[in-house]
Write an enzyme that holds these catalytic residues in place. Sequence first.
Site, short mmCIF file in Angstrom:
data_model
loop_
_atom_site.label_atom_id
_atom_site.label_comp_id
_atom_site.label_asym_id
_atom_site.label_seq_id
_atom_site.Cartn_x
_atom_site.Cartn_y
_atom_site.Cartn_z
N GLU A 1 42.45 -33.31 6.92
CA GLU A 1 41.93 -32.27 7.82
C GLU A 1 41.45 -31.12 6.96
OE1 GLU A 1 45.10 -31.47 10.61
OE2 GLU A 1 44.66 -33.25 11.78
N HIS B 1 40.96 -22.46 17.03
CA HIS B 1 40.60 -23.83 16.67
C HIS B 1 39.10 -23.97 16.87
CE1 HIS B 1 40.40 -28.15 16.37
NE2 HIS B 1 41.66 -28.16 15.98
N ARG C 1 46.86 -20.61 8.83
CA ARG C 1 47.67 -21.82 8.65
C ARG C 1 46.81 -23.01 8.25
NH1 ARG C 1 48.83 -26.08 12.15
NH2 ARG C 1 47.66 -24.97 13.75
N HIS D 1 44.35 -20.71 19.19
CA HIS D 1 45.12 -21.93 18.95
C HIS D 1 46.53 -21.68 18.42
CE1 HIS D 1 45.75 -26.11 17.98
NE2 HIS D 1 45.81 -25.90 16.67
N ARG E 1 39.65 -23.29 8.69
CA ARG E 1 39.29 -23.10 10.10
C ARG E 1 38.57 -21.79 10.39
NH1 ARG E 1 44.48 -25.58 13.33
NH2 ARG E 1 43.91 -27.68 12.74
#
Length: 527
Positions: A127, A244, A386, A351, A290
């Site tokens: 990811e 997100h 994160r 998110h 992200r």
Amino acid sequence: MPDNYMLNFDTRELPQEDDEYIVLGSGIAGLYTALAASRAGGSVTVLTKQTMMDTGTDKAQGGIAAALGDTDSPLLHREDTLVAGAGLCDAEAVAALVSEGPDRVRELIGLGAIFDCDSQGLCLTREGAHSRRRILHASGDATGAEIQRVLTGRVQEDNNIKVLENHYVVDLLVRENTCYGVLAYDRDRRSFRVFRGKVVVLATGGLGRLFEHNTNPEIATGDGIAIAFRAGAEVMDMEFIQSHPTVLNLPGAPRFLISEAVRGEGAYLRNCQGQRFMPRYHDLAELAPRDIVVRAILKEMAVTNSNIVYLDLTHLDPEVVRLRFPNITKTCAAYKLDITVDPIPVAPAAHYMMGGVKTNLVGETSVRGLYACGEVSCPGVHGANRLASNSLLDGLVFGGRIVEETRKFLKDYQPRRPEFACDWLLEPAGIDYAALRKELEVLMGDKVGPVRSGSGLKEALKFFDHWGYLFRHGVEDAGQMEVKNMLQVGEMVAEAALARRESRGGHYRVDYPDTRRRWQKHIIFRR
Ligand code: SIN
């Protein structure tokens, strides 16, 4: 300054129960802590606001990160976590996460969790911002549901653990900076109860529901942070909210998460003119951190005057797509989207909360007897941003650490039994709480979302200031308590975001777009 409690009460007039551990919340952090405590010989009461399955864990798709691959190591995982955290991670907390993570995941497998495997062993995917394939997944894209299933089953068969559903925690019972238990509202019986514990563990999840567009379950209204703050605990890094990048954005459909693992398997992001844009923004293209992907999407939307971009899987093998992402395939199909043929319209949504109740390396908050793990907590593992799939791991590692720590002193600890009361709150305010909640959610999305400005944040703070008088009034039901918690926590997010005059990780200010060295520090709230 809000009063200490949410409503008037007197513990001498209420039914009271005792247990060693009172765990609040039933996601991975709460249930794993409960199981670990029971295995160590403790007895546990778990209080959960809705049913056991109404958790952020149950909704998690992508997976759980752990350095289990042949070419991987905790050191590499540590490096990726620190880079994503944008200079604000606690290095020791990250070291604990990545080095203990693999064993905790093996333990989860031992408890019965079935992760996807092929002939070589565990299937590991990639990811955003991970330098290795290290994400375990289950049933393709239903990892959280598998973990929730296993932990729920184990807890239900454990005689040392009692679970009470539909119990909303109103407030913590704290005297002289020591937590003695909680005041809870039993929603089924419409009555209040006191639960006394030697150790109280907050595992109540995040606050995504404060934002109009979010990926979170209904329960994620920031209650754990609000009750801890009212009780005097320190709360840290509240300005860092992760959006997100890819959430389904189709009229009439829910804001359903389209896992980052989809990009991990090779999907492209395209603007509404069909152009792939991420390579123009970052070397890692669709797998950039992200915050970078989110801002790139927002920029493309602005430039093309559209409120969507597309996630395109149509160049991938349709069989592989269906097999790897059965849940996403099925959900999109319900809205007449065949993801092997149709690009998926997506937009960013709130998110994950990187901040929360400040803890040390063993989950201890600044209030004695009060511990926290999972999204509600802030041990410093996520810093300003994160790394994907580190959150389920965080719940396991720090839940385990709390139990190891507390077993040391619990046997000989006989807490005092002070009584608690509040009689100074005025009658409930008689306002339309549902309308207020809606207003708050829209405001948070508009003014405190992924792109912030000083003027917008000041507007948000005016709103919170205006409603501050509600904290002098009691409440009538759990819905009203929830809105007051949302007000309390939303104000902290806006206030920290206004104070931080720079951009870093999940916090972006148009008026201060650069990261500044002198802001490499934390903002801590204390009552
Ligand atoms: C996802 O599946 O994209 C969510 C994973 C995460 O937030 O860690």
